[in-house]
Design a protein around this motif. Structure first.
Motif, PDB file in Angstrom:
ATOM      1  N   THR A  85       0.830  -1.196   0.000  1.00 12.37           N
ATOM      2  CA  THR A  85       0.000   0.000   0.000  1.00 12.37           C
ATOM      3  C   THR A  85       0.866   1.248   0.000  1.00 12.37           C
ATOM      4  O   THR A  85       1.812   1.339   0.774  1.00 12.37           O
ATOM      5  CB  THR A  85      -0.900   0.016   1.262  1.00 12.37           C
ATOM      6  OG1 THR A  85      -1.704  -1.158   1.268  1.00 12.37           O
ATOM      7  CG2 THR A  85      -1.793   1.235   1.284  1.00 12.37           C
ATOM      8  N   VAL A  86       0.518   2.205  -0.847  1.00 11.86           N
ATOM      9  CA  VAL A  86       1.129   3.536  -0.824  1.00 11.86           C
ATOM     10  C   VAL A  86       0.017   4.474  -0.359  1.00 11.86           C
ATOM     11  O   VAL A  86      -0.991   4.632  -1.051  1.00 11.86           O
ATOM     12  CB  VAL A  86       1.649   3.939  -2.218  1.00 11.86           C
ATOM     13  CG1 VAL A  86       2.260   5.334  -2.169  1.00 11.86           C
ATOM     14  CG2 VAL A  86       2.659   2.929  -2.732  1.00 11.86           C
ATOM     15  N   SER A  87       0.177   5.074   0.805  1.00  9.19           N
ATOM     16  CA  SER A  87      -0.913   5.851   1.407  1.00  9.19           C
ATOM     17  C   SER A  87      -1.300   7.082   0.596  1.00  9.19           C
ATOM     18  O   SER A  87      -2.465   7.469   0.584  1.00  9.19           O
ATOM     19  CB  SER A  87      -0.560   6.238   2.839  1.00  9.19           C
ATOM     20  OG  SER A  87       0.633   6.984   2.869  1.00  9.19           O
ATOM     21  N   ASP A  88      -0.362   7.721  -0.086  1.00 13.38           N
ATOM     22  CA  ASP A  88      -0.661   8.840  -0.980  1.00 13.38           C
ATOM     23  C   ASP A  88       0.216   8.679  -2.209  1.00 13.38           C
ATOM     24  O   ASP A  88       1.418   8.948  -2.159  1.00 13.38           O
ATOM     25  CB  ASP A  88      -0.387  10.173  -0.285  1.00 13.38           C
ATOM     26  CG  ASP A  88      -0.699  11.373  -1.183  1.00 13.38           C
ATOM     27  OD1 ASP A  88      -0.275  12.481  -0.831  1.00 13.38           O
ATOM     28  OD2 ASP A  88      -1.337  11.214  -2.235  1.00 13.38           O
TER      29      ASP A  88
ATOM     30  N   LEU B 195      -2.606  -2.717 -10.099  1.00 12.16           N
ATOM     31  CA  LEU B 195      -2.609  -1.494  -9.317  1.00 12.16           C
ATOM     32  C   LEU B 195      -3.980  -0.861  -9.378  1.00 12.16           C
ATOM     33  O   LEU B 195      -4.596  -0.801 -10.446  1.00 12.16           O
ATOM     34  CB  LEU B 195      -1.554  -0.543  -9.904  1.00 12.16           C
ATOM     35  CG  LEU B 195      -1.517   0.899  -9.473  1.00 12.16           C
ATOM     36  CD1 LEU B 195      -1.092   1.000  -8.010  1.00 12.16           C
ATOM     37  CD2 LEU B 195      -0.555   1.670 -10.350  1.00 12.16           C
ATOM     38  N   THR B 196      -4.469  -0.388  -8.244  1.00 12.63           N
ATOM     39  CA  THR B 196      -5.722   0.352  -8.223  1.00 12.63           C
ATOM     40  C   THR B 196      -5.593   1.495  -7.229  1.00 12.63           C
ATOM     41  O   THR B 196      -4.847   1.407  -6.256  1.00 12.63           O
ATOM     42  CB  THR B 196      -6.918  -0.567  -7.868  1.00 12.63           C
ATOM     43  OG1 THR B 196      -8.132   0.161  -8.049  1.00 12.63           O
ATOM     44  CG2 THR B 196      -6.835  -1.088  -6.458  1.00 12.63           C
ATOM     45  N   LEU B 197      -6.300   2.584  -7.508  1.00 11.54           N
ATOM     46  CA  LEU B 197      -6.328   3.752  -6.640  1.00 11.54           C
ATOM     47  C   LEU B 197      -7.705   3.851  -6.003  1.00 11.54           C
ATOM     48  O   LEU B 197      -8.715   3.556  -6.655  1.00 11.54           O
ATOM     49  CB  LEU B 197      -6.055   5.033  -7.437  1.00 11.54           C
ATOM     50  CG  LEU B 197      -4.741   5.102  -8.200  1.00 11.54           C
ATOM     51  CD1 LEU B 197      -4.721   6.311  -9.119  1.00 11.54           C
ATOM     52  CD2 LEU B 197      -3.571   5.139  -7.247  1.00 11.54           C
ATOM     53  N   ASP B 198      -7.768   4.283  -4.742  1.00  8.74           N
ATOM     54  CA  ASP B 198      -9.060   4.466  -4.083  1.00  8.74           C
ATOM     55  C   ASP B 198      -9.961   5.372  -4.920  1.00  8.74           C
ATOM     56  O   ASP B 198      -9.510   6.393  -5.455  1.00  8.74           O
ATOM     57  CB  ASP B 198      -8.871   5.097  -2.706  1.00  8.74           C
ATOM     58  CG  ASP B 198      -8.383   4.112  -1.659  1.00  8.74           C
ATOM     59  OD1 ASP B 198      -8.318   2.902  -1.948  1.00  8.74           O
ATOM     60  OD2 ASP B 198      -8.066   4.556  -0.539  1.00  8.74           O
ATOM     61  N   ASP B 199     -11.223   4.996  -5.030  1.00 13.66           N
ATOM     62  CA  ASP B 199     -12.244   5.772  -5.732  1.00 13.66           C
ATOM     63  C   ASP B 199     -11.909   6.046  -7.201  1.00 13.66           C
ATOM     64  O   ASP B 199     -12.326   7.046  -7.761  1.00 13.66           O
ATOM     65  CB  ASP B 199     -12.516   7.095  -5.004  1.00 13.66           C
ATOM     66  CG  ASP B 199     -12.982   6.869  -3.576  1.00 13.66           C
ATOM     67  OD1 ASP B 199     -13.815   5.968  -3.361  1.00 13.66           O
ATOM     68  OD2 ASP B 199     -12.494   7.580  -2.680  1.00 13.66           O
TER      69      ASP B 199
ATOM     70  N   GLU C   5      -3.085  12.308  -8.582  1.00 13.87           N
ATOM     71  CA  GLU C   5      -4.210  12.186  -7.660  1.00 13.87           C
ATOM     72  C   GLU C   5      -3.729  11.813  -6.258  1.00 13.87           C
ATOM     73  O   GLU C   5      -2.927  10.903  -6.104  1.00 13.87           O
ATOM     74  CB  GLU C   5      -5.191  11.120  -8.154  1.00 13.87           C
ATOM     75  CG  GLU C   5      -5.801  11.424  -9.497  1.00 13.87           C
ATOM     76  CD  GLU C   5      -6.758  12.595  -9.455  1.00 13.87           C
ATOM     77  OE1 GLU C   5      -7.439  12.789  -8.419  1.00 13.87           O
ATOM     78  OE2 GLU C   5      -6.822  13.331 -10.456  1.00 13.87           O
ATOM     79  N   HIS C   6      -4.248  12.500  -5.251  1.00 14.83           N
ATOM     80  CA  HIS C   6      -3.916  12.184  -3.859  1.00 14.83           C
ATOM     81  C   HIS C   6      -4.855  11.077  -3.384  1.00 14.83           C
ATOM     82  O   HIS C   6      -5.898  11.334  -2.793  1.00 14.83           O
ATOM     83  CB  HIS C   6      -4.031  13.431  -2.978  1.00 14.83           C
ATOM     84  CG  HIS C   6      -2.993  14.443  -3.296  1.00 14.83           C
ATOM     85  ND1 HIS C   6      -1.699  14.337  -2.838  1.00 14.83           N
ATOM     86  CD2 HIS C   6      -3.043  15.560  -4.067  1.00 14.83           C
ATOM     87  CE1 HIS C   6      -0.998  15.350  -3.295  1.00 14.83           C
ATOM     88  NE2 HIS C   6      -1.788  16.109  -4.047  1.00 14.83           N
ATOM     89  N   ARG C   7      -4.465   9.860  -3.695  1.00 13.61           N
ATOM     90  CA  ARG C   7      -5.263   8.683  -3.348  1.00 13.61           C
ATOM     91  C   ARG C   7      -4.340   7.558  -2.904  1.00 13.61           C
ATOM     92  O   ARG C   7      -3.183   7.493  -3.301  1.00 13.61           O
ATOM     93  CB  ARG C   7      -6.063   8.199  -4.559  1.00 13.61           C
ATOM     94  CG  ARG C   7      -7.032   9.226  -5.070  1.00 13.61           C
ATOM     95  CD  ARG C   7      -7.695   8.773  -6.338  1.00 13.61           C
ATOM     96  NE  ARG C   7      -8.480   9.867  -6.871  1.00 13.61           N
ATOM     97  CZ  ARG C   7      -9.644   9.703  -7.452  1.00 13.61           C
ATOM     98  NH1 ARG C   7     -10.146   8.508  -7.598  1.00 13.61           N
ATOM     99  NH2 ARG C   7     -10.299  10.738  -7.914  1.00 13.61           N
ATOM    100  N   ARG C   8      -4.886   6.652  -2.127  1.00 11.93           N
ATOM    101  CA  ARG C   8      -4.139   5.458  -1.730  1.00 11.93           C
ATOM    102  C   ARG C   8      -4.056   4.525  -2.927  1.00 11.93           C
ATOM    103  O   ARG C   8      -5.022   4.359  -3.675  1.00 11.93           O
ATOM    104  CB  ARG C   8      -4.848   4.765  -0.570  1.00 11.93           C
ATOM    105  CG  ARG C   8      -4.147   3.500  -0.109  1.00 11.93           C
ATOM    106  CD  ARG C   8      -4.888   2.852   1.021  1.00 11.93           C
ATOM    107  NE  ARG C   8      -6.230   2.464   0.548  1.00 11.93           N
ATOM    108  CZ  ARG C   8      -6.924   1.449   1.028  1.00 11.93           C
ATOM    109  NH1 ARG C   8      -6.443   0.735   2.021  1.00 11.93           N
ATOM    110  NH2 ARG C   8      -8.114   1.158   0.559  1.00 11.93           N
ATOM    111  N   ALA C   9      -2.886   3.928  -3.106  1.00 12.75           N
ATOM    112  CA  ALA C   9      -2.691   2.949  -4.174  1.00 12.75           C
ATOM    113  C   ALA C   9      -2.470   1.577  -3.552  1.00 12.75           C
ATOM    114  O   ALA C   9      -1.721   1.443  -2.584  1.00 12.75           O
ATOM    115  CB  ALA C   9      -1.488   3.318  -5.035  1.00 12.75           C
TER     116      ALA C   9
END
Length: 104
Positions: free
Chosen positions: A19-22, A37-41, A58-62
């Motif tokens: 997990t990459v938090s941002d 790989l997927t990004l939140d939302d 995008e500032h999202r968790r990966a």
């Protein structure tokens, strides 16, 4: 003056997750194997084969999932490392390791 962001090099076993938090400004490079790989939302699913990379603003968790034994690196893009307030003090991306659980 040339500056380089340090890379975080990883080896993931088959079905391991990372997990990459941002993920904003973090380049994800697949050196060997195959990564999902997927990004939140984000409705997209990204598959990286050896030699491929992915970068988002995008500032999202990966979530990174190893579809087979894989090696990868995470590198913070220099422009993001110096301009984004949350990244100025960091020399490597904020990361959290997770492991996939398999049913018995």
């Amino acid at each position: 003056m040339t500056t380089h962001s340090p890379a975080l090099d990883l080896n993931l076993a088959h079905q391991a997750m990372f997990t990459v938090s941002d993920a904003a400004g973090v380049q994800i490079r697949c050196h060997e194997g195959c990564l999902w790989l997927t990004l939140d939302d984000d409705p997209r699913d990204i598959v990286l084969d050896a030699g491929a990379s992915f970068l988002t603003t995008e500032h999202r968790r990966a979530l990174i999932y190893a579809m087979q034994p894989s090696s990868l690196s995470l590198v913070v893009a220099p422009s993001v490392a110096t301009t984004h307030p949350a990244r100025r003090a960091q020399t490597a991306p904020a990361v959290q390791v997770t492991f996939a659980l398999q049913p018995a």
